[in-house]
Design a protein around this motif. Sequence first.
Motif, mmCIF file in Angstrom:
data_model
loop_
_atom_site.group_PDB
_atom_site.id
_atom_site.type_symbol
_atom_site.label_atom_id
_atom_site.label_comp_id
_atom_site.label_asym_id
_atom_site.label_seq_id
_atom_site.Cartn_x
_atom_site.Cartn_y
_atom_site.Cartn_z
ATOM 1 N N VAL A 162 0.832 -1.148 0.045
ATOM 2 C CA VAL A 162 0.061 -0.072 -0.113
ATOM 3 C C VAL A 162 0.818 1.268 -0.328
ATOM 4 O O VAL A 162 1.939 1.389 0.616
ATOM 5 C CB VAL A 162 -0.915 -0.164 1.292
ATOM 6 C CG1 VAL A 162 -1.562 1.210 1.396
ATOM 7 C CG2 VAL A 162 -1.805 -1.390 1.212
ATOM 8 N N ASN A 163 0.387 2.144 -0.756
ATOM 9 C CA ASN A 163 1.162 3.489 -0.886
ATOM 10 C C ASN A 163 2.677 3.280 -1.226
ATOM 11 O O ASN A 163 3.614 4.023 -0.952
ATOM 12 C CB ASN A 163 1.244 4.241 0.477
ATOM 13 C CG ASN A 163 -0.220 5.091 0.463
ATOM 14 O OD1 ASN A 163 -0.904 5.190 -0.393
ATOM 15 N ND2 ASN A 163 -0.686 5.160 1.962
ATOM 16 N N ILE A 164 2.808 2.215 -2.366
ATOM 17 C CA ILE A 164 4.149 2.547 -3.160
ATOM 18 C C ILE A 164 3.757 3.051 -4.614
ATOM 19 O O ILE A 164 2.527 2.988 -4.768
ATOM 20 C CB ILE A 164 4.912 1.079 -3.342
ATOM 21 C CG1 ILE A 164 3.853 0.195 -3.919
ATOM 22 C CG2 ILE A 164 5.087 0.546 -1.791
ATOM 23 C CD1 ILE A 164 4.449 -1.102 -4.431
ATOM 24 N N PRO A 165 4.533 3.484 -5.339
ATOM 25 C CA PRO A 165 4.421 3.950 -6.881
ATOM 26 C C PRO A 165 3.915 2.630 -7.298
ATOM 27 O O PRO A 165 4.376 1.436 -7.224
ATOM 28 C CB PRO A 165 5.630 4.334 -7.434
ATOM 29 C CG PRO A 165 6.510 4.721 -5.975
ATOM 30 C CD PRO A 165 6.145 3.676 -5.095
ATOM 31 N N VAL A 166 2.803 2.729 -8.259
ATOM 32 C CA VAL A 166 2.205 1.714 -9.103
ATOM 33 C C VAL A 166 2.218 2.118 -10.372
ATOM 34 O O VAL A 166 1.931 3.377 -10.708
ATOM 35 C CB VAL A 166 0.963 1.255 -8.425
ATOM 36 C CG1 VAL A 166 1.172 0.598 -7.169
ATOM 37 C CG2 VAL A 166 -0.132 2.359 -8.598
ATOM 38 N N VAL A 167 2.011 1.129 -11.203
ATOM 39 C CA VAL A 167 1.356 1.449 -13.032
ATOM 40 C C VAL A 167 0.017 0.884 -12.887
ATOM 41 O O VAL A 167 -0.068 -0.386 -12.746
ATOM 42 C CB VAL A 167 2.371 0.667 -13.794
ATOM 43 C CG1 VAL A 167 1.766 0.780 -15.117
ATOM 44 C CG2 VAL A 167 3.849 1.489 -13.780
ATOM 45 N N CYS A 168 -0.870 1.643 -13.014
ATOM 46 C CA CYS A 168 -2.390 1.628 -13.012
ATOM 47 C C CYS A 168 -2.710 2.000 -14.512
ATOM 48 O O CYS A 168 -2.833 2.891 -14.866
ATOM 49 C CB CYS A 168 -3.069 2.243 -11.985
ATOM 50 S SG CYS A 168 -4.860 1.633 -11.919
ATOM 51 N N ALA A 169 -3.079 0.804 -15.310
ATOM 52 C CA ALA A 169 -3.921 1.108 -16.607
ATOM 53 C C ALA A 169 -2.934 1.900 -17.241
ATOM 54 O O ALA A 169 -3.131 2.831 -18.023
ATOM 55 C CB ALA A 169 -5.138 1.721 -16.381
ATOM 56 N N GLY A 170 -1.464 1.590 -17.223
ATOM 57 C CA GLY A 170 -0.590 2.268 -18.160
ATOM 58 C C GLY A 170 0.003 3.536 -17.577
ATOM 59 O O GLY A 170 0.889 3.976 -18.371
ATOM 60 N N ALA A 171 -0.388 4.157 -16.449
ATOM 61 C CA ALA A 171 -0.087 5.276 -15.787
ATOM 62 C C ALA A 171 0.649 5.097 -14.815
ATOM 63 O O ALA A 171 0.272 4.307 -13.748
ATOM 64 C CB ALA A 171 -1.228 6.288 -15.657
ATOM 65 N N LEU A 172 1.792 5.766 -14.429
ATOM 66 C CA LEU A 172 2.507 5.796 -13.171
ATOM 67 C C LEU A 172 1.674 6.576 -12.055
ATOM 68 O O LEU A 172 1.414 7.759 -12.361
ATOM 69 C CB LEU A 172 3.808 6.315 -13.374
ATOM 70 C CG LEU A 172 4.654 6.512 -12.183
ATOM 71 C CD1 LEU A 172 5.034 5.042 -11.685
ATOM 72 C CD2 LEU A 172 6.115 7.120 -12.229
ATOM 73 N N VAL A 173 1.281 6.011 -11.078
ATOM 74 C CA VAL A 173 0.477 6.798 -9.803
ATOM 75 C C VAL A 173 1.618 6.538 -8.720
ATOM 76 O O VAL A 173 1.692 5.327 -8.242
ATOM 77 C CB VAL A 173 -0.696 6.086 -9.664
ATOM 78 C CG1 VAL A 173 -1.461 7.007 -8.584
ATOM 79 C CG2 VAL A 173 -1.381 5.884 -10.900
ATOM 80 N N ASN A 174 2.115 7.911 -8.105
ATOM 81 C CA ASN A 174 2.523 7.966 -6.835
ATOM 82 C C ASN A 174 1.555 8.275 -5.852
ATOM 83 O O ASN A 174 0.595 8.934 -6.141
ATOM 84 C CB ASN A 174 3.860 8.964 -6.982
ATOM 85 C CG ASN A 174 4.987 8.486 -7.491
ATOM 86 O OD1 ASN A 174 5.679 7.444 -6.974
ATOM 87 N ND2 ASN A 174 5.345 8.877 -8.726
ATOM 88 N N PRO A 175 1.678 7.656 -4.551
ATOM 89 C CA PRO A 175 0.704 7.803 -3.502
ATOM 90 C C PRO A 175 0.878 9.326 -3.137
ATOM 91 O O PRO A 175 1.882 9.960 -3.356
ATOM 92 C CB PRO A 175 1.359 7.228 -2.358
ATOM 93 C CG PRO A 175 2.609 6.908 -2.571
ATOM 94 C CD PRO A 175 2.699 6.615 -4.256
ATOM 95 N N GLY A 176 -0.452 10.087 -3.136
ATOM 96 C CA GLY A 176 -0.425 11.536 -2.988
ATOM 97 C C GLY A 176 -0.857 12.103 -4.292
ATOM 98 O O GLY A 176 -1.035 13.607 -4.406
ATOM 99 N N ASP A 177 -0.405 11.444 -5.493
ATOM 100 C CA ASP A 177 -0.736 12.280 -6.636
ATOM 101 C C ASP A 177 -2.265 12.714 -6.767
ATOM 102 O O ASP A 177 -3.184 11.917 -6.086
ATOM 103 C CB ASP A 177 -0.385 11.454 -7.851
ATOM 104 C CG ASP A 177 1.187 11.303 -8.189
ATOM 105 O OD1 ASP A 177 1.627 12.110 -7.423
ATOM 106 O OD2 ASP A 177 1.505 10.285 -8.986
ATOM 107 N N VAL A 178 -2.663 13.755 -7.662
ATOM 108 C CA VAL A 178 -4.189 13.953 -7.853
ATOM 109 C C VAL A 178 -4.794 13.025 -8.848
ATOM 110 O O VAL A 178 -4.250 12.869 -9.997
ATOM 111 C CB VAL A 178 -4.251 15.414 -8.131
ATOM 112 C CG1 VAL A 178 -5.787 15.810 -8.375
ATOM 113 C CG2 VAL A 178 -3.794 16.223 -7.189
ATOM 114 N N ILE A 179 -5.864 12.464 -8.581
ATOM 115 C CA ILE A 179 -6.370 11.692 -9.812
ATOM 116 C C ILE A 179 -7.799 12.468 -9.992
ATOM 117 O O ILE A 179 -8.628 12.870 -9.332
ATOM 118 C CB ILE A 179 -7.012 10.290 -8.721
ATOM 119 C CG1 ILE A 179 -5.917 9.471 -8.389
ATOM 120 C CG2 ILE A 179 -7.933 9.452 -10.108
ATOM 121 C CD1 ILE A 179 -4.833 9.297 -9.599
#
Lengths: 230, 230, 230, 230, 230, 230
Positions: E147-164
């Motif tokens: 939980v709350n590590i950088p992930v690649v979700c549906a081709g996009a890099l998401v860092n925890p705390g990024d705005v979705i």
Amino acid sequence: MKPVCIRNIPRAPHDIVTAFAAYGVATVHEAMGRVGLMKPYMRPAWPGAQVSGSAVTVLAQPGDNWMLHVAVEQCRSGDVLVVACTADSTDGMFGDLLATSLQARGVRGLVIDAGCRDVRELQEMGFPVWSRAISAKGTVKATLGSVNIPVVCAGALVNPGDVIVADDDGVVVCPRAEAESALKAAQARHANEIKKRKRLAAGELGLDIYSMREALAKAGLVYLDHPEQS
Amino acid sequence: MKPVCIRNIPRAPHDIVTAFAAYGVATVHEAMGRVGLMKPYMRPAWPGAQVSGSAVTVLAQPGDNWMLHVAVEQCRSGDVLVVACTADSTDGMFGDLLATSLQARGVRGLVIDAGCRDVRELQEMGFPVWSRAISAKGTVKATLGSVNIPVVCAGALVNPGDVIVADDDGVVVCPRAEAESALKAAQARHANEIKKRKRLAAGELGLDIYSMREALAKAGLVYLDHPEQS
Amino acid sequence: MKPVCIRNIPRAPHDIVTAFAAYGVATVHEAMGRVGLMKPYMRPAWPGAQVSGSAVTVLAQPGDNWMLHVAVEQCRSGDVLVVACTADSTDGMFGDLLATSLQARGVRGLVIDAGCRDVRELQEMGFPVWSRAISAKGTVKATLGSVNIPVVCAGALVNPGDVIVADDDGVVVCPRAEAESALKAAQARHANEIKKRKRLAAGELGLDIYSMREALAKAGLVYLDHPEQS
Amino acid sequence: MKPVCIRNIPRAPHDIVTAFAAYGVATVHEAMGRVGLMKPYMRPAWPGAQVSGSAVTVLAQPGDNWMLHVAVEQCRSGDVLVVACTADSTDGMFGDLLATSLQARGVRGLVIDAGCRDVRELQEMGFPVWSRAISAKGTVKATLGSVNIPVVCAGALVNPGDVIVADDDGVVVCPRAEAESALKAAQARHANEIKKRKRLAAGELGLDIYSMREALAKAGLVYLDHPEQS
Amino acid sequence: MKPVCIRNIPRAPHDIVTAFAAYGVATVHEAMGRVGLMKPYMRPAWPGAQVSGSAVTVLAQPGDNWMLHVAVEQCRSGDVLVVACTADSTDGMFGDLLATSLQARGVRGLVIDAGCRDVRELQEMGFPVWSRAISAKGTVKATLGSVNIPVVCAGALVNPGDVIVADDDGVVVCPRAEAESALKAAQARHANEIKKRKRLAAGELGLDIYSMREALAKAGLVYLDHPEQS
Amino acid sequence: MKPVCIRNIPRAPHDIVTAFAAYGVATVHEAMGRVGLMKPYMRPAWPGAQVSGSAVTVLAQPGDNWMLHVAVEQCRSGDVLVVACTADSTDGMFGDLLATSLQARGVRGLVIDAGCRDVRELQEMGFPVWSRAISAKGTVKATLGSVNIPVVCAGALVNPGDVIVADDDGVVVCPRAEAESALKAAQARHANEIKKRKRLAAGELGLDIYSMREALAKAGLVYLDHPEQS
């Protein structure tokens, strides 16, 4: 996003990068703790190649291979070029001319989340390509992208200088900072597998080698004889 | 669904099971009345193998190959292991170690509605695999499934002990109770095709061999000359 | 749509049609101005073939190969049979018997927006097929379609008599009326590529050969050194 | 396979079949031990319907809806018609006329591993359809299939008389012999979920309700504070 | 990869995060320079929602939602939960119970590169979900993720705390450090579009508003009248 | 291929073009003899619209919407804009600004073999779009294509001036020269269906209305009672 080409990226030590190839994608992926794999739609354009190298990365527009020409100049011997696109594409953004240019610089292969073409020529040259498609679709040179920025390629994050390992099973990415420890883990795993393979070939069961019987029973597995057997 | 491993399943006679391989998937499928095929996404990991065997079946969780180890012990010489998953998966649930273990028991191949890995090693070993994907993705051993229950694999119902035939065209399933009659029908069809092939190679048309001209006319087919020809 | 079979379609001159094969799909596609490609899901059933020929077209019902038998009679030496379906299908509408019949008439290959089977036999015969799938699924002979009408095959419009070029990169269609000019353009492009390949193999960069540096700068590409380099 | 239409299939008791609808697909699937689901590509043609019924099954040729007309006669009030094809198809094999006919017999819905059409009319009629595609593609009536034999529909085995439950989440199949016990399990699960939902809505954590903390720690989960927090 | 749960991640200022929702995915994506989009297979489970929030990230095993329960505890009011898997999965890893729990904590929505279920309940609750599939397939709780590590979700890099930001057009990710500048750019773009819309509605052409005519002519566009018009 | 914009294309008579909308896609497709359908992946961006219009065609580069602006000027009241791409793309090449511009000219809808965005705004405007994807991915304006040349869109050949009919079932193309006869055939079919619907609603069977029983028996269909019924 400002288009940029980053020069002189750091790479892992040359002998470490090169040593990865011997262990293959599955072993390296397992040794890293089951991370780093690109999606399985990434397939070799021709079978049998097994390479490792330092990633030079490209973020390109779909159907536009302008930035690949920019990236060639940033490649050194021992590199693998990694191309991501800003949207899904199967266009043939790479062919034998670009391969000739990369091969002249000592580049070991291409990984592209789009299409490639000139498959027969690539095989004759011995230049390996992993791609999502094979397509002769021509591309334009109209819009900038970037070279040597972090990219997401086939679902995996690739930073410039990361180690890329590719074979008939697919493509795996090892972060540069973990290259040495991952290589050691791969070597250890490889040695361990040789031992297991011998035991399995001699007829021992994985159930016994891995001591699974107790865990299976505890999880509730029931063995029954088939009703037709008596 | 209670997890279970069924032992000592009945199989069709060994020589009948073995004889199927010679006729290939298309002929067996036609001889059975055009049923029993798995979906065409099931592809050989390497080309050229053609096998038949008795099905030992596995229902596994996606990404979990624990039950494959359980299934190995239930396999005998002349079997083909058939793995279905409870949900779509492309994970590399099978590789060269499991293949070594199966080969040591005389198993003729694997059919898996998921991914496999170690493709090059599998080809070097001569162990054929039909799968929906090639992927190095590592799997866990955490959740039970079942062995030798009826499964739906790649769209086809497979009961343990059914005859599996697989070649470069795909995979077909023949129910155990129909094995003997299906084999005879395949042999008859094969003999018939040899005769037709000779006539076609000599230039006779299918339109005449199959007496289609009347039916085509009755169905309303009209022949016209191209307007540019005069 | 009335079912019809058009006889005696016009074709481009035999030597022009034949000469296309030497240049391959990517070169012909580029020479025509980047048009005419079929979708990249069209793949060779076996690798290494490279052919060109005049299109005899079929519009078939999915899973029904009746019209292929009708089409065989309309084929001549130097033709390529092109089969489109009225809806997406992966059924194995073509196998070694039809291939035997076509080969007996001098047909150079098949392009089918559906499935084919008997892959090993096709390779042994040296009869190349490009298809969207490999499948042993048997087909019926129940409903009419048409022969030698314009069809859309794998996303490309094919008129009977158009030139088809196919190799490991896919399939391209050249309108009959443009065959001669397209062939010349392909020859010119091919000669030009030989020169470029030499320069690239010698280490010259595409950036310089294609004079891209100024355009890149004008478009706003910025070069930066990696922060870790000093 | 001989084409056959089986009449007078046994069904589960009407009130049990009907009672399933209230619990929905996810609950029934879980209550059965996580089996019986069709593939998630099966989607409702219009949203909001939730039905259960006894399966009348059809095995049809792709693009041929002849057997659907045969099946209508075998349907009774409280049934759901389930259509499988011998090969993948998206053709619009079902539309408002067949729906009118089924509705006149009290059939509660259609599940078809192919396409449907007249979506707007179906919604206006209140006749629910679950299908793999929406397509206006017309079909033929040329080749026989079978009615009320076991079929594999969207990856799930369906025997005639099995209970079908369908809603916006998809389609699940419950074997006839297990209908009563599965219904009871679904009711128990449903009651249990109502309690849990209240606790979760009040802010209790699943970690505590399900007592997961110890198992997580034992499995090795480590909690760390983010380095930027201090 | 060691399984870890990172607590107390930094987030962008609450009012900035919240303000994004008003501008929608397309505008934010354009304002950021055409980056940050997830793949278009990510679709809303029900139409009409438009949200923004701070990402709490999960890397889960396919078919295993254990870590979602861990993640719930890390969520605060104004967050969006983002779930990536280590391999492609369509399993229904999220339903109305987890939604109830998240909603109780003020979480604004879920983005999951896998399946969700209980679609009707989610809509009734007003809890929006973006997912790659809808599936009732049940999941296990057997293997750790993070939980709350950088992930690649549906081709996009998401860092925890990024705005979705998510709406009917899809999902876009804005790096936390760029949130303020991206918001301003989105506001400016939005204001500009209002003006353009008025001019276009009044009948002005984009060709003139964007001054394209000269560039088109320079690029070689030729205008011709249709031959049938005279 | 020289980039070109053809002006003043011929169209079918306005009242004929307009009258098609009332009959819908399935009826028009059947009335034309089951041809002219686009692939079923073409879906409405929002449900419920049903339109017909004269095709203004665009061939665009994937991810490049420059030619859409050129095409707007060629549109008149009663048209439908049809956009094909030179390679598969899901990019959001069309949004509310272009829709505003088209609506100002009386255009009735858009059919695009790529992505669209601003779905909510499009629905609020009442401007219908049929597309292969919904995606916010921004596009460039860099490379020419053509306007009002024949294009293949979603597998269907579209000539400028052809009649386009689109509804929730998909999109069908009627050649301009056949518009009047196709409309009459659709009207006749529609009238016939109204009669059949009444009979089916009254409980008559298709088996009897279409006189299928004899043909079924002749084809070999066998009726059997289920063994459990006695």
